[in-house]
Design a protein around this motif. Sequence first.
Motif, short mmCIF file in Angstrom:
data_model
loop_
_atom_site.label_atom_id
_atom_site.label_comp_id
_atom_site.label_asym_id
_atom_site.label_seq_id
_atom_site.Cartn_x
_atom_site.Cartn_y
_atom_site.Cartn_z
N GLN A 32 10.74 -6.14 -1.43
CA GLN A 32 11.35 -5.78 -2.96
C GLN A 32 10.19 -4.29 -2.83
O GLN A 32 10.58 -3.44 -3.76
CB GLN A 32 10.47 -6.95 -3.90
N PHE A 69 16.34 -0.55 7.13
CA PHE A 69 17.80 0.32 6.12
C PHE A 69 17.46 1.33 5.93
O PHE A 69 18.37 1.74 4.70
CB PHE A 69 17.95 -1.50 4.96
N LEU A 73 11.36 -24.60 9.83
CA LEU A 73 12.17 -24.25 8.25
C LEU A 73 11.04 -23.82 6.52
O LEU A 73 11.11 -23.02 6.12
CB LEU A 73 13.39 -24.63 7.58
N TYR A 129 28.45 -1.04 2.50
CA TYR A 129 28.62 -2.55 2.33
C TYR A 129 29.49 -2.58 0.46
O TYR A 129 28.78 -3.68 -0.02
CB TYR A 129 28.15 -3.76 2.37
N ARG A 165 28.75 -10.48 -0.15
CA ARG A 165 27.79 -10.05 0.67
C ARG A 165 26.70 -11.12 -0.03
O ARG A 165 25.88 -12.08 0.50
CB ARG A 165 27.52 -8.00 0.72
N ALA A 166 26.03 -10.62 -1.26
CA ALA A 166 25.09 -11.35 -1.65
C ALA A 166 25.00 -12.62 -1.94
O ALA A 166 24.29 -13.78 -1.15
CB ALA A 166 24.94 -10.81 -2.88
N GLU A 201 24.82 -14.71 1.34
CA GLU A 201 23.31 -14.54 2.11
C GLU A 201 23.20 -16.05 1.63
O GLU A 201 21.82 -16.81 2.95
CB GLU A 201 22.21 -14.11 1.25
N GLN A 202 23.05 -16.93 0.32
CA GLN A 202 22.63 -17.78 0.02
C GLN A 202 24.04 -19.05 1.01
O GLN A 202 22.54 -20.01 1.14
CB GLN A 202 23.34 -18.58 -0.71
N LYS A 207 21.56 -19.96 4.19
CA LYS A 207 20.56 -20.03 4.01
C LYS A 207 20.41 -21.76 4.05
O LYS A 207 19.91 -22.16 4.59
CB LYS A 207 19.51 -19.20 2.71
N TYR A 216 20.83 -22.27 8.35
CA TYR A 216 20.17 -22.62 9.18
C TYR A 216 19.22 -23.68 9.50
O TYR A 216 18.81 -23.76 10.30
CB TYR A 216 18.87 -22.28 7.96
N TYR A 246 10.59 -21.39 -4.73
CA TYR A 246 10.01 -19.93 -3.66
C TYR A 246 9.20 -20.67 -2.38
O TYR A 246 9.55 -21.15 -1.97
CB TYR A 246 10.04 -19.14 -3.84
N GLY A 287 11.46 -22.70 0.10
CA GLY A 287 11.06 -21.20 1.19
C GLY A 287 12.69 -21.26 1.75
O GLY A 287 13.84 -21.59 0.68
N ASN A 288 12.66 -21.15 3.07
CA ASN A 288 14.24 -21.16 3.68
C ASN A 288 14.86 -22.03 4.67
O ASN A 288 15.90 -22.63 4.99
CB ASN A 288 13.75 -20.04 5.23
N TYR A 329 17.81 -18.31 -6.19
CA TYR A 329 19.41 -17.98 -5.89
C TYR A 329 18.91 -16.17 -5.73
O TYR A 329 20.08 -15.69 -4.25
CB TYR A 329 20.26 -18.46 -6.36
N TYR A 384 17.23 -14.04 -6.03
CA TYR A 384 15.99 -13.40 -4.65
C TYR A 384 16.39 -13.67 -3.29
O TYR A 384 16.58 -12.98 -2.69
CB TYR A 384 14.90 -14.58 -4.72
N ARG A 385 17.05 -14.40 -3.07
CA ARG A 385 17.65 -14.57 -1.68
C ARG A 385 18.83 -13.82 -1.45
O ARG A 385 19.33 -13.29 -0.67
CB ARG A 385 18.26 -16.18 -1.48
N SER A 386 19.61 -14.09 -2.52
CA SER A 386 21.52 -13.24 -2.32
C SER A 386 20.34 -11.46 -2.17
O SER A 386 21.59 -10.40 -1.86
CB SER A 386 22.06 -13.60 -3.44
N LEU A 387 19.79 -11.10 -3.50
CA LEU A 387 19.86 -9.65 -3.17
C LEU A 387 18.56 -9.49 -2.14
O LEU A 387 18.34 -8.08 -2.73
CB LEU A 387 19.87 -9.30 -4.64
N ARG A 388 17.88 -10.15 -1.86
CA ARG A 388 16.70 -9.72 -0.86
C ARG A 388 17.17 -8.24 0.22
O ARG A 388 16.50 -7.95 0.03
CB ARG A 388 15.90 -10.59 -0.38
N VAL A 389 18.53 -8.94 0.83
CA VAL A 389 18.79 -7.68 1.38
C VAL A 389 19.47 -7.12 0.88
O VAL A 389 20.23 -5.48 1.62
CB VAL A 389 19.68 -8.11 2.92
N THR A 390 20.38 -7.37 -0.44
CA THR A 390 21.18 -6.14 -0.93
C THR A 390 20.25 -5.24 -1.69
O THR A 390 19.44 -6.10 -3.15
CB THR A 390 22.13 -6.88 -1.86
#
Lengths: 523, 307
Positions: free
Chosen positions: A99, A121, A285, A450, A457-458, A461-462, A465, A469, B242, B246-247, B261, B263-269
């Motif tokens: 972040q 990245f 987890l 992307y 993609r976003a 991600e959810q 998880k 997971y 969070y 967590g995960n 949600y 945070y998780r979605s945009l963590r990598v974007t």
Amino acid sequence: MRRSRMSAAAVAVAMAVFLIAACSSNNDSARPGDADGKSSSILTSRTEGRSGPVVLQFYMLGNAPKDLPIIEERINEMALEDLNVAVKFHYTTWTEWDQKYKLLLSTGRAVDLIFTSDWAFYQQYAHQGAFMALDELLPLAAPKLQAFVPKEMWDAVRIDGRIYTVPSTYKEYVTGGFIWREDLRRKHGLPTPVDLPSFEAYLEGIRQHEPGIQPAAFGSLVDSSIQHAYLEVERKAVGPMPYGLYASYDKPNEIGAYWGTPSHLEDLKKYKSWAEKGYLSKNVLNDPVSMQDQIASGEAAALLSDNPTRYNAMLSQMQAQHPDWDLGYTPFGRSTGYATPVHPMHNGFAIAAGSEHPEEALAFYEKLVTDERYNRLTQYGIEGVHYEVKDGFYHALDKSGFEREGMIGWAWRNPDYMLFEPSYERVQRIFNELDQIQKPDLYTRFVEDYTEYQAERAALEQVVKQYLYPLLAGQIEDVKEGLAIFMEKANEAGLPKIQQSYMKQWKDYLANGIVSNQGEKPQ
Amino acid sequence: MLKKKGILHELYTNKILFLMLLPTLLYFLVNNYLPMIGIYYAFVQFDFNTSLFKMDFVGLKNFEFLWKSGKLVELTFNTIGYNIVFIFLGNVLSIFVAILLNDIKGKWFKKISQSILFLPYFVSFVILSVIVFNLFNYEQGVLNTVLQQLGADPVDVYSKPKLWIFFIIMFYLWKNFGYSMVIYLASITGISEDYYEAAKIDGANAFQRAWHITVPMLKNTFVILLLFALGSIMKGQFDLFYQMIGNNGLLFSTTDIIDTYVYRSLRVTFDMGMATAAGVYQSLFGFTLIMIVNAIIRKVNKDYALF
């Protein structure tokens, strides 16, 4: 009437503040002097920066080392004399680094030099224009550095045809390997893990003989610690591809879906059997402790995968507390038959697109890499205070001070000036073994674009998880049904669109990029 | 009558007062209103190399990811649901304990219990998550160790999503209620002793005094705290959720809120546009909600309304 009510409420709030303040009043008395001291020192450093030389803002990921101010002062003494610049080192800490990294690059903060890596990245940021292209700048500002880094490496870090980072020239392997408690293996006469069956046999032995120890640690990010590790060793994947895609190293062109296939189901059933036998913690987890720490502290006995350098670090950390414990390591290369040396993108330093002093920044970085005084000072500290060189090896003098590579200077390691601890021999042995079977890295240089599917993609991600997971952690009773649900949700989120676009990009990359990729083989 | 003379006259006659107001106005303008320009990020394709207004306009594309996963309704429901429970239970509990504490005569006991209730407020959620993990983890958790000592079967708390509704609320209250309790306690301190004396003379017992004097007098503070809380009803307690969850996807169905949600979605974007879009959605929703509630309160009793 209204006014009186409002004011009554205001009084109440004020009194609340007073009560809260009263609670903490004890601490206040000691503060003023302290605060004064701090603010004045900040002030002087600022005015120094304004009136004098250019101050470069130098950003690293990770935690700041001990004694950083001393190192910074010494560096600045030299830099002022040589280049008339001063430098301020900043550290993001490891918490939420991704972040912070994003914010540093996108919010217009003054950033001159910043660490880059494929895992941070680099390719995407460079592609999106977060870094400054160095092609024209290098011969002007840092000719020595340009000559020092081999041409193949410069070419290997090119994104869209341009250079955006200064790669590290130190060759290492960050490929995976089994790690296990060797002393326990000997004690109970267990098999040495060399491939998955023997690894499982080892875990089974630990489960039977050492009920207090978790057979294997995985940490909460199970997609990398279980899925990608498993694919690397068992299915020889070309790289940790996202979105459930898979291509083998031998046939990278035959990319296809992995999620939802019979082989995926088979692998998930394998993880489920591990969970049932108790090899992995039921609450993996939620586990707040990193898997490396669990090994070093003796909570867990084995890791499915980690790289040679971290294996060495874990072993050193462990033996500092428990000299009679031992760790074993088998690189995956021994069963897969090949290993890819780290890609030059793995560690590098870039100049942020918004930097106001790119020439000074690059000139300073050149010093950091090519000048022994700068390099040794920032990698090992002050000779005679923090370390000494004995028989060509690094020996720490001050255990509570600046540690070896404490500044996390992976990117400016210079093989000519590097010093190793005697224990490094373990790592070197592994590297030598892997050198025999090395093959070039085909995956890292690929730049995924992307923009077309970033919403999907976003959303995916959810879904990963939430539904994948638990499957990876072996927490779902009916694996087949769980996988069907995951696939249904993933398809709803737009997985097919993502996969198609990614596969097309990958094939284009192989068709165009593979030629220049050949030159990447480090010397 | 003000209208006739116009705003300039008003400014002139009260110039000192307006001058005194100026710093506050400036403060809000610079810190709260000016940054709102950034809302525009939600409608553009983010680009490192150009300024905000030169980026490509993409309409509502950045908002797409919010409903792509089909979770928006569930997330909004969870976020609001938890916040309503937090507000309701939090306030009831704080008022109740504040009244009890106020009636305690022993000064030391009162101060000590007040501090003890307030202290959890300073515990960070990261530490809380470690405490919770050590309580509930399957292999070595306190709960399961005790259960096994008693000869019972261990429980896997981390795979039971319904249970976490209760835990989340419990730990939220444990951590936060001391804070609003102090505010209520301050309010109670401000109520004139005369009322209580009069009630005592009329023969009212402690319960009657609390119910008929203290509670009505606290209504004002309650309404203000309520309105403040409503403004951020769409902003979940990110740290709490969070850190505790967590995960662990098994628990998402009951514990995922918009903040986690996003945070998780945009963590990598690293797309500023999408992150801003999520913020805009939350703010708009919160804004609408506070307008509606404020309007209702105005209808019922004008004096209690925020504006």
